[in-house]
Design a protein around this motif. Structure first.
Motif, PDB file in Angstrom:
ATOM      1  N   CYS A  84       0.842  -1.194   0.000  1.00  0.00           N
ATOM      2  CA  CYS A  84       0.000   0.000   0.000  1.00  0.00           C
ATOM      3  C   CYS A  84       0.878   1.244   0.000  1.00  0.00           C
TER       4      CYS A  84
ATOM      5  N   GLY B 265      -0.808   4.277  -0.162  1.00  0.00           N
ATOM      6  CA  GLY B 265      -1.768   5.346   0.132  1.00  0.00           C
ATOM      7  C   GLY B 265      -1.179   6.317   1.149  1.00  0.00           C
ATOM      8  N   THR B 266      -1.916   7.374   1.442  1.00  0.00           N
ATOM      9  CA  THR B 266      -1.370   8.441   2.284  1.00  0.00           C
ATOM     10  C   THR B 266      -0.899   7.939   3.652  1.00  0.00           C
ATOM     11  N   ALA B 267      -1.761   7.180   4.329  1.00  0.00           N
ATOM     12  CA  ALA B 267      -1.407   6.717   5.678  1.00  0.00           C
ATOM     13  C   ALA B 267      -0.165   5.839   5.647  1.00  0.00           C
ATOM     14  N   CYS B 268      -0.088   4.960   4.662  1.00  0.00           N
ATOM     15  CA  CYS B 268       1.068   4.062   4.568  1.00  0.00           C
ATOM     16  C   CYS B 268       2.311   4.806   4.095  1.00  0.00           C
TER      17      CYS B 268
ATOM     18  N   SER C 278      -3.410   1.926  -3.784  1.00  0.00           N
ATOM     19  CA  SER C 278      -3.554   3.240  -3.159  1.00  0.00           C
ATOM     20  C   SER C 278      -4.156   3.180  -1.755  1.00  0.00           C
ATOM     21  N   CYS C 279      -4.876   2.145  -1.400  1.00  0.00           N
ATOM     22  CA  CYS C 279      -5.336   1.949  -0.013  1.00  0.00           C
ATOM     23  C   CYS C 279      -5.914   0.551   0.094  1.00  0.00           C
ATOM     24  N   LEU C 280      -5.579  -0.100   1.180  1.00  0.00           N
ATOM     25  CA  LEU C 280      -6.080  -1.454   1.401  1.00  0.00           C
ATOM     26  C   LEU C 280      -7.166  -1.489   2.463  1.00  0.00           C
ATOM     27  N   GLY C 281      -7.586  -0.300   2.902  1.00  0.00           N
ATOM     28  CA  GLY C 281      -8.673  -0.228   3.866  1.00  0.00           C
ATOM     29  C   GLY C 281      -8.266  -0.601   5.280  1.00  0.00           C
ATOM     30  N   SER C 282      -6.979  -0.610   5.548  1.00  0.00           N
ATOM     31  CA  SER C 282      -6.507  -0.962   6.894  1.00  0.00           C
ATOM     32  C   SER C 282      -5.517   0.094   7.373  1.00  0.00           C
ATOM     33  N   CYS C 283      -5.882   1.350   7.202  1.00  0.00           N
ATOM     34  CA  CYS C 283      -4.949   2.452   7.450  1.00  0.00           C
ATOM     35  C   CYS C 283      -4.405   2.462   8.884  1.00  0.00           C
TER      36      CYS C 283
ATOM     37  N   VAL D 156       1.043  -1.203   5.369  1.00  0.00           N
ATOM     38  CA  VAL D 156       0.427  -2.506   5.160  1.00  0.00           C
ATOM     39  C   VAL D 156       0.905  -3.101   3.841  1.00  0.00           C
TER      40      VAL D 156
HETATM   41  S1  FES Z   1      -3.395   4.053   3.099  1.00  0.00           S
HETATM   42 FE1  FES Z   1      -2.537   2.068   3.325  1.00  0.00          FE
HETATM   43  S2  FES Z   1      -4.177   0.893   4.132  1.00  0.00           S
HETATM   44 FE2  FES Z   1      -5.052   2.846   3.797  1.00  0.00          FE
END
Ligand code: FES
Length: 189
Positions: free
Chosen positions: A73, A75-78, A113-118, A123
């Motif tokens: 992932c 995405g932003t959080a990751c 971009s996101c795996l829904g486990s931010c 992740v």
């Molecule tokens: S940004 Fe990585 S799981 Fe949501």
């Protein structure tokens, strides 16, 4: 490879082309060129039209996928929790960049971009298995569950292998699923 039965699930009308591509992707985990040639003939459309669809939708792949698909992932959080470090470690261990498949067919690497486990960032997922709060040192341990020990498997980009090492052998040294990298748009004209 014969996809006649798959094609005949649908009338030979162009509005069903997308559904056929989805079925091919589901069956082979990528779109083999031979299957697209048969699809082209069935619907009476140029191969280039199917290439356009195959490259437009992210759900499709023109490259054979490995037995184990690693999704990191980004995405932003990751990302802010150093997902790039995980990608660097995978590249160091497997010599894979996102979009690559190891020539032994053991691993493919993708970013999502996101795996829904931010909350568990960063992740990564291998096949359907989720790994959260992954650190650089955990990456090798995780991958060892799925493939041979790091460094023992010669891995390189499938497309490069085809172009640099296998031309002239008729590609017979490797299976059909690896004999074509799908990356040369000129082939589709
Ligand atoms: S940004 Fe990585 S799981 Fe949501």
């Amino acid at each position: 490879m014969d996809i006649t039965e798959l094609l005949h699930r649908y009338p030979a009308e162009r509005r069903y082309m997308l559904a056929v591509l989805q079925d091919i992707q589901e069956r082979y985990q990528f779109l083999p060129k031979e299957a697209l040639c048969q699809t082209s003939g069935y619907f009476g459309v140029p191969l280039s039209k199917l290439y356009g669809m195959a490259t437009f939708y992210k759900a499709f792949s023109l490259k054979a996928k490995g037995k184990n698909i690693i999704r990191v992932c980004d995405g932003t959080a990751c990302h802010i929790r150093s997902s790039t470090v995980l990608l660097e470690e995978i590249e160091r261990l497997l010599h894979l960049k996102p979009g690559d498949t190891s020539v032994d067919g053991v691993f493919s690497l993708e970013t999502v971009s996101c795996l829904g486990s931010c909350a568990l960032a960063p992740v990564l997922v291998v096949n359907e298995e989720y790994y959260g709060s992954v650190t650089r040192t955990m990456v090798g341990e995780i991958l060892n569950h799925y493939g041979p020990a790091m460094g023992e498997v010669p891995v390189w980009d499938v497309g490069s292998a085809f172009e640099e090492n296998l031309e002239g052998n008729g590609g017979s040294a490797i299976g059909d699923r690896l004999a074509w990298d799908g990356g040369n748009a000129d082939e589709w004209a």
